[in-house]
Design an enzyme around this catalytic site. Structure first.
Site, PDB file in Angstrom:
ATOM      1  N   GLY A 100       0.869  -1.021  -0.231  1.00 27.36           N
ATOM      2  CA  GLY A 100      -0.280  -0.252   0.156  1.00 27.36           C
ATOM      3  C   GLY A 100       0.884   1.614   0.304  1.00 27.36           C
ATOM      4  O   GLY A 100       0.168   2.468   0.297  1.00 27.36           O
ATOM      5  N   GLN A 101       2.278   0.802  -0.659  1.00 26.43           N
ATOM      6  CA  GLN A 101       2.645   1.631  -0.306  1.00 26.43           C
ATOM      7  C   GLN A 101       2.519   3.093  -1.492  1.00 26.43           C
ATOM      8  O   GLN A 101       3.222   2.499  -3.290  1.00 26.43           O
ATOM      9  CB  GLN A 101       4.488   2.033  -0.142  1.00 26.43           C
ATOM     10  CG  GLN A 101       5.351   3.259  -0.090  1.00 26.43           C
ATOM     11  CD  GLN A 101       6.913   2.803   0.172  1.00 26.43           C
ATOM     12  OE1 GLN A 101       7.262   2.169   0.258  1.00 26.43           O
ATOM     13  NE2 GLN A 101       7.428   3.594   0.089  1.00 26.43           N
ATOM     14  N   HIS A 107       8.267   6.745   5.237  1.00 27.26           N
ATOM     15  CA  HIS A 107       7.238   7.492   6.247  1.00 27.26           C
ATOM     16  C   HIS A 107       6.910   6.005   7.043  1.00 27.26           C
ATOM     17  O   HIS A 107       6.507   5.299   6.513  1.00 27.26           O
ATOM     18  CB  HIS A 107       6.347   7.968   5.607  1.00 27.26           C
ATOM     19  CG  HIS A 107       5.506   7.868   4.479  1.00 27.26           C
ATOM     20  ND1 HIS A 107       6.139   7.077   3.403  1.00 27.26           N
ATOM     21  CD2 HIS A 107       4.335   6.941   4.648  1.00 27.26           C
ATOM     22  CE1 HIS A 107       5.116   6.465   2.532  1.00 27.26           C
ATOM     23  NE2 HIS A 107       4.381   6.044   3.290  1.00 27.26           N
TER      24      HIS A 107
HETATM   25  P1  5GP Z   1       1.315   5.550   2.518  1.00 22.51           P
HETATM   26  O1  5GP Z   1       0.149   4.941   1.749  1.00 22.51           O
HETATM   27  O2  5GP Z   1       3.093   5.744   0.793  1.00 22.51           O
HETATM   28  O3  5GP Z   1       2.394   4.967   2.949  1.00 22.51           O
HETATM   29  O4  5GP Z   1       1.199   7.160   2.523  1.00 22.51           O
HETATM   30  C1  5GP Z   1       1.270   8.142   1.909  1.00 22.51           C
HETATM   31  C2  5GP Z   1       0.431   8.869   2.840  1.00 22.51           C
HETATM   32  O5  5GP Z   1       0.352  10.249   2.421  1.00 22.51           O
HETATM   33  C3  5GP Z   1      -1.067   8.731   2.919  1.00 22.51           C
HETATM   34  O6  5GP Z   1      -1.437   8.468   3.914  1.00 22.51           O
HETATM   35  C4  5GP Z   1      -1.420   9.960   2.707  1.00 22.51           C
HETATM   36  O7  5GP Z   1      -2.169  11.033   2.594  1.00 22.51           O
HETATM   37  C5  5GP Z   1      -0.135  11.224   2.795  1.00 22.51           C
HETATM   38  N1  5GP Z   1      -0.100  12.282   2.123  1.00 22.51           N
HETATM   39  C6  5GP Z   1       0.211  12.235   0.374  1.00 22.51           C
HETATM   40  N2  5GP Z   1       0.384  13.710   0.031  1.00 22.51           N
HETATM   41  C7  5GP Z   1       0.634  14.317   1.383  1.00 22.51           C
HETATM   42  C8  5GP Z   1       0.895  15.912   1.875  1.00 22.51           C
HETATM   43  O8  5GP Z   1       1.529  16.158   0.715  1.00 22.51           O
HETATM   44  N3  5GP Z   1       1.335  16.109   3.031  1.00 22.51           N
HETATM   45  C9  5GP Z   1       0.093  15.719   3.851  1.00 22.51           C
HETATM   46  N4  5GP Z   1       0.286  15.768   4.785  1.00 22.51           N
HETATM   47  N5  5GP Z   1       0.185  13.526   3.640  1.00 22.51           N
HETATM   48  C10 5GP Z   1       0.432  13.114   2.414  1.00 22.51           C
END
Ligand code: 5GP
Ligand code: ZN
Length: 121
Positions: A100-101, A107
């Site tokens: 789900g990345q 992060h």
């Molecule tokens: P992943 O799915 O890659 O583990 O998580 C990425 C996270 O980054 C998601 O929860 C999404 O809501 C968050 N996200 C994406 N773009 C931005 C942004 O521009 N600012 C912030 N604060 N969060 C973001």
């Protein structure tokens, strides 16, 4: 931790490197020398904070190889205390497509403020 300068090797195309540099605004809730914590734009729990290394890496394993994961976990716990998550919280590193990345800068998700289901979706 590597002696390489952590703040001068950003990827200009990486969204989270641009948050580290301040080019893209974020609601920062805590920082340390190696990591920054800011609120997720699309929160999945009452508290949803992302903790990222200042130094770019694609995923948690890469950051671990750089010795950088302790700083993420330590900062996440500090934020949890700040946010009053005394009943617990969940830490998640989504890794790769099936994990789900969607953002390929390491992060750590800090989720709390509600009971977390298991297994996760
Ligand atoms: P992943 O799915 O890659 O583990 O998580 C990425 C996270 O980054 C998601 O929860 C999404 O809501 C968050 N996200 C994406 N773009 C931005 C942004 O521009 N600012 C912030 N604060 N969060 C973001
Ligand atoms: Zn990056």
């Amino acid at each position: 931790m590597s002696s390489e300068n952590e703040t001068t090797t950003p990827d200009p195309h990486c969204l989270f490197c641009r948050i580290v540099s301040g080019e893209i605004p974020a609601e920062v809730v805590a920082t340390n020398d190696h990591a920054i914590a800011f609120r997720d734009l699309n929160p999945q729990a009452p508290v949803h904070v992302l903790v990222i290394p200042r130094r770019h890496a694609a995923n948690a394993a890469e950051t671990a190889a750089q010795g950088g994961t302790d700083a993420l976990i330590t900062l996440a716990d500090k934020v949890a205390q700040q946010e009053g998550l005394d009943q617990g919280y969940r830490l998640v590193f989504n890794t790769g497509r099936d994990g789900g990345q969607v953002v390929f800068h390491t992060h750590l998700h800090l989720l709390g403020g509600r009971n977390m289901g298991w297994p996760p979706g």
